[in-house]
Enzyme design. Structure first.
Site, PDB file in Angstrom:
ATOM      1  N   VAL A  17     -71.298  61.336-112.895  1.00 21.40           N
ATOM      2  CA  VAL A  17     -70.902  62.096-111.319  1.00 21.40           C
ATOM      3  C   VAL A  17     -71.102  61.021-110.265  1.00 21.40           C
ATOM      4  CG1 VAL A  17     -71.928  63.984-109.918  1.00 21.40           C
ATOM      5  CG2 VAL A  17     -71.834  64.272-112.362  1.00 21.40           C
ATOM      6  N   LYS A 107     -80.338  70.806-111.246  1.00 26.87           N
ATOM      7  CA  LYS A 107     -80.639  72.238-111.455  1.00 26.87           C
ATOM      8  C   LYS A 107     -81.927  72.123-112.013  1.00 26.87           C
ATOM      9  CE  LYS A 107     -78.011  71.592-115.726  1.00 26.87           C
ATOM     10  NZ  LYS A 107     -77.246  70.199-115.280  1.00 26.87           N
ATOM     11  N   VAL A 134     -75.095  74.277-109.911  1.00 25.44           N
ATOM     12  CA  VAL A 134     -74.683  75.194-110.429  1.00 25.44           C
ATOM     13  C   VAL A 134     -73.155  75.319-110.539  1.00 25.44           C
ATOM     14  CG1 VAL A 134     -74.808  77.847-110.600  1.00 25.44           C
ATOM     15  CG2 VAL A 134     -76.856  76.643-109.698  1.00 25.44           C
ATOM     16  N   ILE A 138     -67.136  74.901-108.804  1.00 27.76           N
ATOM     17  CA  ILE A 138     -67.252  76.235-108.231  1.00 27.76           C
ATOM     18  C   ILE A 138     -67.982  76.574-106.815  1.00 27.76           C
ATOM     19  CG2 ILE A 138     -66.969  78.653-108.605  1.00 27.76           C
ATOM     20  CD1 ILE A 138     -66.840  78.070-111.595  1.00 27.76           C
ATOM     21  N   GLU A 192     -73.335  67.098-125.662  1.00 25.95           N
ATOM     22  CA  GLU A 192     -73.926  65.776-125.747  1.00 25.95           C
ATOM     23  C   GLU A 192     -74.387  65.796-127.058  1.00 25.95           C
ATOM     24  OE1 GLU A 192     -74.682  63.893-123.295  1.00 25.95           O
ATOM     25  OE2 GLU A 192     -73.969  65.365-121.458  1.00 25.95           O
ATOM     26  N   ASP A 203     -80.059  74.954-119.900  1.00 18.83           N
ATOM     27  CA  ASP A 203     -79.310  74.701-118.609  1.00 18.83           C
ATOM     28  C   ASP A 203     -78.910  75.925-117.858  1.00 18.83           C
ATOM     29  OD1 ASP A 203     -77.082  72.678-117.796  1.00 18.83           O
ATOM     30  OD2 ASP A 203     -76.136  74.511-117.864  1.00 18.83           O
ATOM     31  N   LYS A 207     -79.918  77.456-114.025  1.00 20.31           N
ATOM     32  CA  LYS A 207     -79.017  78.002-113.126  1.00 20.31           C
ATOM     33  C   LYS A 207     -79.082  79.515-112.562  1.00 20.31           C
ATOM     34  CE  LYS A 207     -75.577  74.649-114.895  1.00 20.31           C
ATOM     35  NZ  LYS A 207     -74.289  74.498-115.891  1.00 20.31           N
ATOM     36  N   GLY A 306     -68.531  68.251-115.758  1.00 19.43           N
ATOM     37  CA  GLY A 306     -67.611  67.038-115.573  1.00 19.43           C
ATOM     38  C   GLY A 306     -67.761  66.130-114.164  1.00 19.43           C
TER      39      GLY A 306
END
Length: 430
Positions: A17, A107, A134, A138, A192, A203, A207, A306
């Protein structure tokens, strides 16, 4: 008129990222400057491995001393994409204390310590933005926090983990078993090497905590979220779901109670009707369904993870924070005025699909039905099949509390005619 002095940005982390954030800042520098009203300059990049070649990043900007970087005093915005609790928490609070606003994709940290971080930001008059925490690219947090600020959100229901959705979608569409689908997800880079955080729901739970807190103006911590993983979902569960006109998704569900006096937040696998919009979310995509009083039903859909999608959300926050910086203002902070209690999972009311292995002899169905009745759980449908002394009994209930269903299952296990509870799955989205 555009200000000529650049706004300085410190980047903490330069992995998938972080490197994409740096690339976009460089390749779209002119557009970002026009949108913000001032140039943005990458002033430093904190990493763990300084000798690694990072294309497009001046080696002179790279440092292993993240603390010194955020303490510089001339940094306007710190972008934190290292993840985890520490040192991220200390670096963020240090950044606030030294005059910088913060954009984070963390997060786990926001879900655990969001209230304290917002308090630190407020104390120093700085921004804390975390759209990328999150659902990747989006736009979700900003619509909940700003666009729906005048509305009353009652429910947030969504697929917020791309890895688990890819696995479940593969099981559904190809008939693969869990391990086979996980192996494919790993080979394609969706999972992963250690997929625990994804497949066990950690995860998604983080969120869910963030979404519930924003949607209901209430502090919801990670510990408040009921969590169940999806490793026990089988091909038989999908076959049974198809017979009901359903599929199976790992869902994050945040709800306001019917009387408005409390909220719940939970993550678990669930059957949803094929007619529901979330049923058609394929592969590693995410989608979140929001239900509010005035706006009605809204759906947000797109890539949820991603480098590029997450970097897109980070850069969106960076632009907003930089604009605030130029205007001498801050954006929306924490809104927790409602302070609603978070109810335990036992009070959640929904439908259930229970698969039992039972003896194939007369009277078994009557015994099972009696147990359901004794615990106040009404049966909607029953499907039975079997031969050679073995049978399978599938019961779908009407709406009942999780506590009542738990008591029912415990009593069923004690029946001599019930040889095992093969699976229990909630039915949502109806």
């Amino acid at each position: 008129m555009m200000r000529t002095r650049p706004l300085k940005v410190a980047l903490l982390g330069c992995g998938v990222v972080g490197s994409e954030v740096a690339r976009i800042m460089t390749t779209h520098a002119a557009d970002l400057a026009a949108r913000i009203g001032a140039p943005v300059e990458l002033a430093g990049v904190a990493v763990r491995r300084p000798d690694k070649v990072r294309e497009g990043i001046d080696p002179a900007l790279v440092t292993t001393d993240a603390t010194a970087l955020v303490k510089r005093g001339d940094i306007d915005v710190v972008v934190e994409v290292i993840g985890g609790i520490e040192p991220a928490r200390t670096l963020i609070t240090t950044a606030f204390a030294h005059g910088a606003s913060v954009v984070s994709a963390n997060k786990a940290l926001i879900a655990q310590d969001g209230a304290a971080l917002h308090a630190a930001a407020d104390e120093h008059g700085r921004d804390l933005y975390y759209e990328a925490a999150v659902a990747g690219a989006i736009p979700l947090i900003r619509p909940l926090r700003e666009s729906l600020a005048g509305d009353k959100v009652n429910r947030v229901l969504g697929i917020v983990n791309g890895t688990t959705n890819f696995i479940l979608d593969a099981m559904d569409t190809t008939g693969a078993g869990y391990q086979e689908a996980l192996d494919e997800a790993t080979a394609l880079g969706y999972a992963e090497a250690d997929p625990t955080a994804d497949v066990e729901g950690f995860d998604a739970a983080a969120k869910a905590a963030i979404l519930a807190g924003i949607a209901f103006h209430t502090r919801v911590r990670l510990d408040d979220v009921h969590r169940e993983g999806m490793t026990e979902v089988t091909a038989a569960d999908f076959a049974s779901a198809r017979q009901m006109g359903c599929t199976i998704k790992l869902l994050a569900i945040c709800e306001r109670a019917a009387d408005g006096a409390s909220v719940t937040a939970r993550v678990h696998p669930a059957m949803i009707p094929l007619s529901h919009p979330l049923a058609n979310v394929r592969e590693a995509y995410n989608a979140v369904f929001v239900e509010s009083e005035a706006a009605g039903q809204l759906m947000f859909y797109g890539p949820g993870a991603g480098g590029s999608p997450t970097a897109s959300a980070v850069l969106g926050d960076l632009v907003a924070v930089c604009r605030n910086r130029l205007g001498g203002a801050t954006g929306p902070g924490e809104s927790a005025y409602a302070a609603l209690p978070v109810s335990p999972m036992g009070e959640v009311v929904t439908r259930y699909h229970i698969s039992l292995d039972v003896a194939d002899k007369p009277g078994v169905l009557a015994q099972v039905a009696t147990v359901f009745a004794e615990h106040g759980v009404s049966i909607d449908t029953v499907r039975q099949s079997g031969k050679d002394g073995e049978a399978s009994l599938v019961v779908v209930t009407h709406r009942a509390s999780d506590a009542a269903l738990g008591g029912t299952v415990e009593a069923l296990r004690k029946l001599d005619t019930v040889r095992g509870v093969a699976s229990i799955m909630r039915v949502e989205g109806e």
